[in-house]
Design a protein around this motif. Structure first.
Motif, PDB file in Angstrom:
ATOM      1  N   ASN A  17       0.873  -1.139  -0.082  1.00 17.63           N
ATOM      2  CA  ASN A  17       0.054  -0.055   0.102  1.00 17.63           C
ATOM      3  C   ASN A  17       0.917   1.070   0.031  1.00 17.63           C
ATOM      4  O   ASN A  17       1.576   1.432   1.016  1.00 17.63           O
ATOM      5  N   LYS A  18       0.918   1.878  -0.993  1.00 23.34           N
ATOM      6  CA  LYS A  18       1.914   3.167  -1.479  1.00 23.34           C
ATOM      7  C   LYS A  18       0.958   4.239  -0.991  1.00 23.34           C
ATOM      8  O   LYS A  18      -0.154   4.567  -1.535  1.00 23.34           O
ATOM      9  N   GLU A  19       1.667   5.358  -0.134  1.00 21.33           N
ATOM     10  CA  GLU A  19       1.052   6.467   0.126  1.00 21.33           C
ATOM     11  C   GLU A  19       1.938   7.643  -0.482  1.00 21.33           C
ATOM     12  O   GLU A  19       2.989   7.398  -0.657  1.00 21.33           O
ATOM     13  N   LEU A  41      10.927   5.934   2.025  1.00 23.87           N
ATOM     14  CA  LEU A  41      11.115   5.625   0.940  1.00 23.87           C
ATOM     15  C   LEU A  41      11.329   3.909   0.909  1.00 23.87           C
ATOM     16  O   LEU A  41      10.835   3.168   0.031  1.00 23.87           O
ATOM     17  N   ARG A  42      12.004   3.672   1.686  1.00 23.23           N
ATOM     18  CA  ARG A  42      12.447   2.141   1.853  1.00 23.23           C
ATOM     19  C   ARG A  42      11.170   1.347   2.486  1.00 23.23           C
ATOM     20  O   ARG A  42      11.107  -0.018   2.070  1.00 23.23           O
ATOM     21  N   GLY A  43      10.539   2.084   3.138  1.00 22.67           N
ATOM     22  CA  GLY A  43       9.370   1.295   3.915  1.00 22.67           C
ATOM     23  C   GLY A  43       9.699   0.703   5.220  1.00 22.67           C
ATOM     24  O   GLY A  43       8.895  -0.027   5.706  1.00 22.67           O
ATOM     25  N   LYS A  44      10.719   1.079   5.832  1.00 26.69           N
ATOM     26  CA  LYS A  44      11.130   0.634   7.125  1.00 26.69           C
ATOM     27  C   LYS A  44       9.994   0.747   8.262  1.00 26.69           C
ATOM     28  O   LYS A  44      10.186   0.594   9.475  1.00 26.69           O
ATOM     29  N   GLY A  56       7.916   0.925   0.017  1.00 25.69           N
ATOM     30  CA  GLY A  56       7.761   2.321   0.760  1.00 25.69           C
ATOM     31  C   GLY A  56       7.098   3.174   0.202  1.00 25.69           C
ATOM     32  O   GLY A  56       6.349   2.908  -0.827  1.00 25.69           O
ATOM     33  N   ASP A  57       6.786   4.292   0.564  1.00 21.71           N
ATOM     34  CA  ASP A  57       5.895   5.415   0.238  1.00 21.71           C
ATOM     35  C   ASP A  57       6.581   6.270  -0.965  1.00 21.71           C
ATOM     36  O   ASP A  57       7.821   6.348  -0.969  1.00 21.71           O
ATOM     37  N   ASN A  58       5.821   6.971  -1.676  1.00 25.22           N
ATOM     38  CA  ASN A  58       6.349   7.984  -2.363  1.00 25.22           C
ATOM     39  C   ASN A  58       6.544   9.246  -1.723  1.00 25.22           C
ATOM     40  O   ASN A  58       5.585   9.777  -0.843  1.00 25.22           O
ATOM     41  N   VAL A  59       7.671   9.940  -1.964  1.00 22.19           N
ATOM     42  CA  VAL A  59       7.999  10.969  -0.900  1.00 22.19           C
ATOM     43  C   VAL A  59       7.971  12.391  -1.824  1.00 22.19           C
ATOM     44  O   VAL A  59       8.838  12.307  -2.775  1.00 22.19           O
ATOM     45  N   VAL A  60       7.704  13.438  -1.586  1.00 21.00           N
ATOM     46  CA  VAL A  60       7.828  14.930  -2.160  1.00 21.00           C
ATOM     47  C   VAL A  60       8.517  15.672  -1.165  1.00 21.00           C
ATOM     48  O   VAL A  60       7.996  16.012  -0.052  1.00 21.00           O
TER      49      VAL A  60
END
Length: 146
Positions: A17-19, A41-44, A56-60
């Motif tokens: 589930n990416k946010e 980003l890694r999802g840790k 991991g999630d998408n980061v802006v």
């Protein structure tokens, strides 16, 4: 006793589930910002973290030009590159790099904290760095980190 409840659940591309996460870099120390971004980003930070999957999630990251370095690192810290020719090693101080391309400063710090593999290159594509606040209309930002 139900032994099926003790099975380890491994995430895959279909179950992840990416946010979208928005991070404001204004006034942040570069290394501390990079560790936070790399972890997301890694999802840790997720309970279903799997080392071999991009979970991991998408980061802006916005306001990349307002990131800070501690001490005298603006003049002392140097970024090294090589032209490919003999004697072609070039050094760029952090303050010149900030004037030239503030996005590269943040990207270089985060890239160094990700795995050096195909997975690391794929994870790095989930990060988007903006030098200033732009209008983010099409992104559905789920969380904001300050």
């Amino acid at each position: 006793m139900n032994t099926l409840s003790y099975k380890t659940v491994s995430a895959n591309k279909a179950t992840v589930n990416k946010e979208w996460v928005l991070i404001d870099a204004e006034g942040e120390i570069l290394g501390r910002l990079a560790t936070t971004v790399a972890m997301i980003l890694r999802g840790k930070h997720k309970t279903n973290f799997t080392p071999h999957v991009d979970c991991g999630d998408n980061v802006v990251v916005i306001n990349a030009e307002k990131v800070e370095l501690s001490g005298t690192k603006w003049s002392d810290k140097e970024y090294v590159r090589h032209t490919g020719y003999p004697g072609g090693q070039r050094f760029t101080p952090a303050d010149e790099m900030m004037k030239k391309n503030p996005i590269a400063l943040v990207e270089h710090a985060v890239r160094g904290m990700l795995p050096k593999s195909r997975l690391g290159r794929a994870i790095f594509k989930n990060m988007h760095v903006m030098p200033a606040i732009h209008i983010l209309t099409k992104l559905r930002i789920r969380r904001k980190l300050n």
